[in-house]
Scaffold this motif. Structure first.
Motif, PDB file in Angstrom:
ATOM      1  N   THR A 154      29.021  73.380  22.730  1.00 38.19           N
ATOM      2  CA  THR A 154      28.951  72.525  23.795  1.00 38.19           C
ATOM      3  C   THR A 154      29.031  71.473  23.947  1.00 38.19           C
ATOM      4  O   THR A 154      28.930  70.695  23.115  1.00 38.19           O
ATOM      5  N   LYS A 155      29.071  71.167  25.454  1.00 38.09           N
ATOM      6  CA  LYS A 155      29.384  69.407  26.054  1.00 38.09           C
ATOM      7  C   LYS A 155      28.251  68.483  25.136  1.00 38.09           C
ATOM      8  O   LYS A 155      28.348  67.477  25.086  1.00 38.09           O
ATOM      9  N   GLU A 156      26.743  69.185  24.790  1.00 29.52           N
ATOM     10  CA  GLU A 156      26.125  68.645  24.847  1.00 29.52           C
ATOM     11  C   GLU A 156      26.224  68.054  23.801  1.00 29.52           C
ATOM     12  O   GLU A 156      25.360  66.920  23.010  1.00 29.52           O
ATOM     13  N   THR A 157      26.387  68.962  22.438  1.00 29.53           N
ATOM     14  CA  THR A 157      26.362  68.761  21.004  1.00 29.53           C
ATOM     15  C   THR A 157      27.572  67.321  20.557  1.00 29.53           C
ATOM     16  O   THR A 157      27.471  66.903  19.718  1.00 29.53           O
TER      17      THR A 157
ATOM     18  N   GLY B 178      29.795  65.649  22.776  1.00 28.37           N
ATOM     19  CA  GLY B 178      29.857  65.286  24.039  1.00 28.37           C
ATOM     20  C   GLY B 178      31.981  65.144  24.250  1.00 28.37           C
ATOM     21  O   GLY B 178      32.545  65.804  24.889  1.00 28.37           O
TER      22      GLY B 178
ATOM     23  N   TYR C  28      30.544  79.397  22.784  1.00 37.85           N
ATOM     24  CA  TYR C  28      29.387  78.535  22.658  1.00 37.85           C
ATOM     25  C   TYR C  28      28.939  79.940  21.612  1.00 37.85           C
ATOM     26  O   TYR C  28      27.731  79.472  20.422  1.00 37.85           O
TER      27      TYR C  28
ATOM     28  N   TYR D  37      34.755  67.044  22.897  1.00 35.25           N
ATOM     29  CA  TYR D  37      33.978  69.221  23.462  1.00 35.25           C
ATOM     30  C   TYR D  37      35.929  69.257  24.101  1.00 35.25           C
ATOM     31  O   TYR D  37      35.802  70.465  23.390  1.00 35.25           O
TER      32      TYR D  37
END
Length: 102
Positions: free
Chosen positions: A44-47, A49, A39, A52
């Protein structure tokens, strides 16, 4: 157990128990601490994929190295874990990170 004690230069079962406890605490703590570090770095997992998890595993490595020596120090096993750390880094061809031997 005698093989480990002889190979690692451990004198007692108590010392062996302490070393196993340090390894357990260090592994759990480094995995736990990798999340706040991700963090902090904006990982992040969103950035990322799919990437991560591999990136997080790469982040755990240096955290583990520092914690291993630090927690070993707290448990009175600094000498053992510093020698273990040097041997591990040299075997991974990362010995250039260590200070020069006198």
């Amino acid at each position: 157990m005698p093989n480990f004690k002889q190979r690692w230069g451990i004198q007692s079962n108590f010392q062996m128990t302490i070393i196993i406890i340090v390894f357990a605490i260090t592994g759990s703590a480094s995995a736990w601490l990798s999340k706040p570090f991700c963090y902090w770095f904006g990982i992040t997992k969103e950035t990322l994929g799919f990437w991560y998890t591999p990136v997080r595993l790469l982040l755990i490595f240096p955290i583990y190295q520092v914690l291993l020596v630090g927690i070993g120090l707290l448990f009175g096993q600094y000498r053992f874990f510093w020698a273990f750390e040097k041997k591990m880094l040299r075997s991974m061809k990362l010995g250039f990170l260590l200070p020069k031997e006198k």
